[in-house]
Structures are given as structure tokens and as C-alpha cells.
Write a protein that holds these residues in place. Structure first.
Motif, PDB file in Angstrom:
ATOM      1  N   ALA A  34     -62.643  -6.380 -37.810  1.00 48.79           N
ATOM      2  CA  ALA A  34     -62.094  -7.288 -36.797  1.00 48.79           C
ATOM      3  C   ALA A  34     -62.627  -6.975 -35.403  1.00 48.79           C
ATOM      4  O   ALA A  34     -62.537  -7.807 -34.503  1.00 48.79           O
ATOM      5  CB  ALA A  34     -60.565  -7.217 -36.808  1.00 48.79           C
ATOM      6  N   GLN A  35     -63.209  -5.771 -35.205  1.00 52.67           N
ATOM      7  CA  GLN A  35     -63.828  -5.457 -33.915  1.00 52.67           C
ATOM      8  C   GLN A  35     -64.988  -6.414 -33.650  1.00 52.67           C
ATOM      9  O   GLN A  35     -65.402  -6.589 -32.505  1.00 52.67           O
ATOM     10  CB  GLN A  35     -64.361  -4.006 -33.892  1.00 52.67           C
ATOM     11  N   SER A  52     -61.983 -12.296 -40.284  1.00 55.28           N
ATOM     12  CA  SER A  52     -62.395 -10.932 -40.631  1.00 55.28           C
ATOM     13  C   SER A  52     -61.799 -10.538 -41.973  1.00 55.28           C
ATOM     14  O   SER A  52     -60.652 -10.864 -42.262  1.00 55.28           O
ATOM     15  CB  SER A  52     -61.914  -9.950 -39.560  1.00 55.28           C
ATOM     16  N   LEU A  53     -62.571  -9.818 -42.771  1.00 50.88           N
ATOM     17  CA  LEU A  53     -62.072  -9.375 -44.077  1.00 50.88           C
ATOM     18  C   LEU A  53     -61.104  -8.206 -43.952  1.00 50.88           C
ATOM     19  O   LEU A  53     -60.115  -8.114 -44.667  1.00 50.88           O
ATOM     20  CB  LEU A  53     -63.234  -8.924 -44.977  1.00 50.88           C
ATOM     21  N   LEU A  54     -61.412  -7.279 -43.049  1.00 48.13           N
ATOM     22  CA  LEU A  54     -60.636  -6.037 -42.978  1.00 48.13           C
ATOM     23  C   LEU A  54     -59.526  -6.148 -41.944  1.00 48.13           C
ATOM     24  O   LEU A  54     -59.782  -6.368 -40.771  1.00 48.13           O
ATOM     25  CB  LEU A  54     -61.555  -4.856 -42.645  1.00 48.13           C
ATOM     26  N   ASP A 272     -61.091   2.970 -36.731  1.00 50.63           N
ATOM     27  CA  ASP A 272     -61.954   2.030 -37.450  1.00 50.63           C
ATOM     28  C   ASP A 272     -61.288   0.685 -37.705  1.00 50.63           C
ATOM     29  O   ASP A 272     -61.917  -0.239 -38.196  1.00 50.63           O
ATOM     30  CB  ASP A 272     -62.388   2.642 -38.791  1.00 50.63           C
ATOM     31  N   ALA A 273     -59.985   0.594 -37.412  1.00 50.34           N
ATOM     32  CA  ALA A 273     -59.268  -0.678 -37.581  1.00 50.34           C
ATOM     33  C   ALA A 273     -58.463  -0.949 -36.319  1.00 50.34           C
ATOM     34  O   ALA A 273     -58.050  -0.015 -35.631  1.00 50.34           O
ATOM     35  CB  ALA A 273     -58.341  -0.613 -38.794  1.00 50.34           C
ATOM     36  N   MET A 274     -58.228  -2.217 -36.027  1.00 53.16           N
ATOM     37  CA  MET A 274     -57.463  -2.581 -34.843  1.00 53.16           C
ATOM     38  C   MET A 274     -55.989  -2.748 -35.214  1.00 53.16           C
ATOM     39  O   MET A 274     -55.596  -2.574 -36.365  1.00 53.16           O
ATOM     40  CB  MET A 274     -58.005  -3.882 -34.242  1.00 53.16           C
ATOM     41  N   GLY A 275     -55.171  -3.127 -34.243  1.00 45.98           N
ATOM     42  CA  GLY A 275     -53.750  -3.336 -34.486  1.00 45.98           C
ATOM     43  C   GLY A 275     -53.472  -4.681 -35.150  1.00 45.98           C
ATOM     44  O   GLY A 275     -54.395  -5.353 -35.626  1.00 45.98           O
ATOM     45  N   ALA A 276     -52.203  -5.072 -35.188  1.00 50.42           N
ATOM     46  CA  ALA A 276     -51.802  -6.299 -35.886  1.00 50.42           C
ATOM     47  C   ALA A 276     -52.444  -7.530 -35.252  1.00 50.42           C
ATOM     48  O   ALA A 276     -52.447  -7.661 -34.024  1.00 50.42           O
ATOM     49  CB  ALA A 276     -50.282  -6.431 -35.842  1.00 50.42           C
ATOM     50  N   PRO A 277     -52.994  -8.429 -36.085  1.00 49.41           N
ATOM     51  CA  PRO A 277     -53.569  -9.672 -35.546  1.00 49.41           C
ATOM     52  C   PRO A 277     -52.515 -10.424 -34.735  1.00 49.41           C
ATOM     53  O   PRO A 277     -51.347 -10.483 -35.121  1.00 49.41           O
ATOM     54  CB  PRO A 277     -53.964 -10.458 -36.802  1.00 49.41           C
ATOM     55  N   GLY A 282     -54.149  -5.717 -31.358  1.00 46.45           N
ATOM     56  CA  GLY A 282     -54.979  -6.351 -32.378  1.00 46.45           C
ATOM     57  C   GLY A 282     -56.195  -7.043 -31.789  1.00 46.45           C
ATOM     58  O   GLY A 282     -56.901  -7.756 -32.495  1.00 46.45           O
ATOM     59  N   THR A 283     -56.440  -6.828 -30.489  1.00 43.48           N
ATOM     60  CA  THR A 283     -57.675  -7.329 -29.866  1.00 43.48           C
ATOM     61  C   THR A 283     -58.587  -6.138 -29.581  1.00 43.48           C
ATOM     62  O   THR A 283     -58.133  -4.999 -29.479  1.00 43.48           O
ATOM     63  CB  THR A 283     -57.405  -8.049 -28.529  1.00 43.48           C
ATOM     64  N   TYR A 284     -59.872  -6.423 -29.441  1.00 45.36           N
ATOM     65  CA  TYR A 284     -60.826  -5.342 -29.158  1.00 45.36           C
ATOM     66  C   TYR A 284     -60.509  -4.674 -27.813  1.00 45.36           C
ATOM     67  O   TYR A 284     -60.487  -3.454 -27.704  1.00 45.36           O
ATOM     68  CB  TYR A 284     -62.256  -5.899 -29.187  1.00 45.36           C
ATOM     69  N   VAL A 285     -60.228  -5.475 -26.805  1.00 41.13           N
ATOM     70  CA  VAL A 285     -59.869  -4.919 -25.490  1.00 41.13           C
ATOM     71  C   VAL A 285     -58.596  -4.088 -25.606  1.00 41.13           C
ATOM     72  O   VAL A 285     -58.521  -2.958 -25.096  1.00 41.13           O
ATOM     73  CB  VAL A 285     -59.704  -6.058 -24.449  1.00 41.13           C
ATOM     74  N   GLY A 286     -57.601  -4.597 -26.299  1.00 43.74           N
ATOM     75  CA  GLY A 286     -56.325  -3.890 -26.445  1.00 43.74           C
ATOM     76  C   GLY A 286     -56.453  -2.599 -27.217  1.00 43.74           C
ATOM     77  O   GLY A 286     -55.784  -1.602 -26.918  1.00 43.74           O
ATOM     78  N   MET A 287     -57.330  -2.600 -28.224  1.00 43.72           N
ATOM     79  CA  MET A 287     -57.576  -1.387 -29.010  1.00 43.72           C
ATOM     80  C   MET A 287     -58.117  -0.264 -28.126  1.00 43.72           C
ATOM     81  O   MET A 287     -57.609   0.859 -28.144  1.00 43.72           O
ATOM     82  CB  MET A 287     -58.597  -1.742 -30.105  1.00 43.72           C
TER      83      MET A 287
END
Ligand SMILES: [Zn+2]
Length: 313
Positions: A34-35, A52-54, A272-277, A282-287
Motif C-alpha cells: 500500500a506504500q 493494493s493486495l497487501l 513494511d505495512a501501513m495502518g488501517a485503510p 493508513g496513508t504513506y505520509v501518516g505512516m
């Protein structure tokens, strides 16, 4: 008669003008992590359907595709993956799709000299940890999506510039947050080595128990070595990751306690994974904001959060 023909012409014109909209339905782009997918979805807007799959908490090193994933991959107009063998379990599926020229690897668009080493065949895949490098990787991905939606070049370019400006501001925030940690404590201890690009960009020393891929097992010797580092450097905190078991990190805390050093879990990081969509994390900036803010606060620095979402309560 003439009126009937005029009405007929009007109806066929209306149908004709409606048809291209249907015929040029937005292309479907499937990404692995999702990144890649979240920022591209934001930049693409209605110009492409990006998924995104993951999902949240999923480890890409170990992930095996389901039958439903294979369907989604085969139906996609474009597949965007990270590469450098991050998606080890998806590799056969991606290779098969690459034969149909539907796959692009974002890290392969970057100059190899900018990548950190891993194995003989692959560089360290965790490039999203450096927003300046990831912006270049995303720019390549945006160009691939734009090629599928040629009528969308102008709005996508405008949204991309806005997004990249935001990444620049985030980069400055992270640099200031990490620099606020007392120099002797600028050490990040995590379960696996996902943060090398982050450490290089922001001058943070890294100690991972498990190596670059979670496929390898950590030995007792490595755990003892890391306990010695925690004690010698008087480090107050170690960090767990959402996509990796906390077993090794807990072993470090117990080892340090036995040696008389109190170490706590400084927080949970998105490696390697972000937060909840749908959530900020769950956003790249937020991660990245969450990671930098959590690390700085736990190691004695000052960080108010890039977004008000992360302001202290
Ligand atoms: Zn990893």
C-alpha cells in the motif's frame, strides 16, 4: 419526417458522446504494498482505479498470493510492485505477469548507486523509508499510470506536484524530529532491518535483531550482542513493528532487565505495512509521520507531529 430524423440524430449524438466515457473506463492498477497504492490512488484520483493486495499488518517478505489475488492481478491493466525481492512469495506470479509486460518495479527505476546493499542479487528493498527516494519511485509509478489514461495528464501532474511538496515538508519535519533526540540516544532498535534508508537520511544508528528479511531467524548470539548495546548506551526504548512478531524485542527487554537496564517498548512502528485503510496512519505520509514522531518522543526528543492527528493529548 424531418423532425423524426432530427430527434434520431440528437439521440445518436447523445449516445455517441456518452459512449467514449464508458469505453474509456478508468484503468485498473494493482499494487503489492500500500506504500505504492495509497499515494498513487491519491494522485490518480478518478483517472485510475488503484488497489493494493497487501493490507494492514501484512508482511510482504512472507506473503503468499491467494486465488483471489491471482484473479485481481490477471485482470489488472498494470501491476506495480516494489521489487528487490521484497515480495518473495509473489515472485512467481509477478514473473508470469512480467512476461505480458504488465509489471513495473518501482525500485528498479532508481539509480542502483542510491540503493543500499543486501544480497548479491538484490538491494535493500525498504526504499519507502526515505521520502526523497520514494518520491522518485512514485514519480516513475505515476508516469506508468498516466500512460494508461492519456486524457488525465494535466490533473494528475497537478496532484502529483501538490503531493510531492507535501513529502518535502514531511521530510523537513522528520529531520527536525530526529535531530531533537540527544545525540547518544539516536539509536533505533527494531526486530528486523527495515529502517536502513530512514537511518541514512536522518542520521539514526540502526540495530535490527533479524536482518533485512523476516525470512531469516535471529541467533542467540545476536540477541546477547544487542542487549550489551542497550546496556552500554543506556537506551530507554526499543520498538516493535506491526507486521513482525514482538517476540525478539521482548527477549531484548528481558535480557536488558537481567543486566539491570530498564528498557521499554517505545511504540509500534509501521515498517513494511501501513495502518488501517482510511485512517491517517493508513496513508504513506501518516505512516512516516507516526514513525518519526514515535521514535523521537520515546528516545527523549521533541516532536509535535507533522499532522495535528499526532499532537499530544
Ligand atoms: Zn522488511
Amino acid at each position: 419526417m424531418r423532425l423524426g430524423r432530427a430527434i434520431g440524430l440528437a439521440i445518436s449524438l447523445a449516445l455517441f458522446s456518452a459512449l467514449p466515457v464508458r469505453a474509456q473506463a478508468a484503468p485498473t492498477v494493482v499494487t503489492t504494498i500500500a506504500q505504492i497504492g495509497q499515494p498513487l490512488g491519491e494522485i490518480a484520483g478518478a483517472c485510475a482505479h488503484v488497489e493494493s493486495l497487501l493490507g494492514e499488518g501484512v508482511d510482504p517478505h512472507l506473503y503468499q498470493p491467494t486465488r483471489a489475488d491471482m484473479k485481481r492481478l490477471l485482470a489488472a491493466d498494470l501491476v506495480l510492485a516494489n521489487g528487490q525481492n521484497l515480495e518473495a512469495g509473489l515472485r512467481r506470479a509477478l514473473d508470469a505477469l512480467a512476461a505480458q509486460k504488465k509489471v513495473a518495479y518501482l525500485t528498479e527505476a532508481l539509480d542502483r548507486t542510491r540503493l543500499l546493499p543486501w544480497s548479491d542479487h538484490h538491494a535493500d528493498p525498504h526504499v519507502w523509508m526515505d521520502p526523497q527516494m520514494w518520491r522518485d519511485a512514485l514519480t516513475f509509478g505515476v508516469a506508468k499510470v498516466a500512460a494508461l489514461a492519456p486524457g488525465c495528464a494535466a490533473p494528475m501532474t497537478a496532484r502529483m506536484h501538490g503531493y510531492m511538496n507535501r513529502l518535502d515538508a514531511l521530510d523537513r519535519y522528520i529531520a527536525a524530529a530526529i535531530a531533537s533526540i540527544p545525540a547518544e540516544r539516536r539509536v533505533l532498535v527494531t526486530a528486523h532491518d527495515a529502517f536502513a534508508y530512514f537511518g541514512r537520511r536522518y542520521q539514526l544508528e540502526l540495530q535490527g535483531v533479524q536482518g533485512i528479511s523476516t525470512e531469516s531467524e535471529a541467533g542467540l548470539a545476536r540477541i546477547q550482542q544487542m542487549v550489551a548495546i542497550l546496556v552500554a548506551r543506556q537506551l530507554p526504548a526499543v520498538f516493535v513493528e506491526t507486521s513482525v512478531s514482538d517476540r525478539l524485542v521482548k527477549a531484548l527487554i528481558e535480557g536488558a532487565a537481567a543486566a539491570g537496564q530498564t528498557v521499554r517498548i517505545g511504540g509500534t512502528l509501521f515498517s513494511d505495512a501501513m495502518g488501517a485503510p482510511g485512517s491517517y496512519r493508513g496513508t504513506y505520509v501518516g505512516m512516516l509521520d507516526h514513525n518519526a514522531t514515535t521514535i523521537a518522543r520515546a528516545l527523549g526528543g521533541r516532536a509535535d507531529g507533522f499532522s495535528p492527528e499526532l499532537a499530544r493529548n
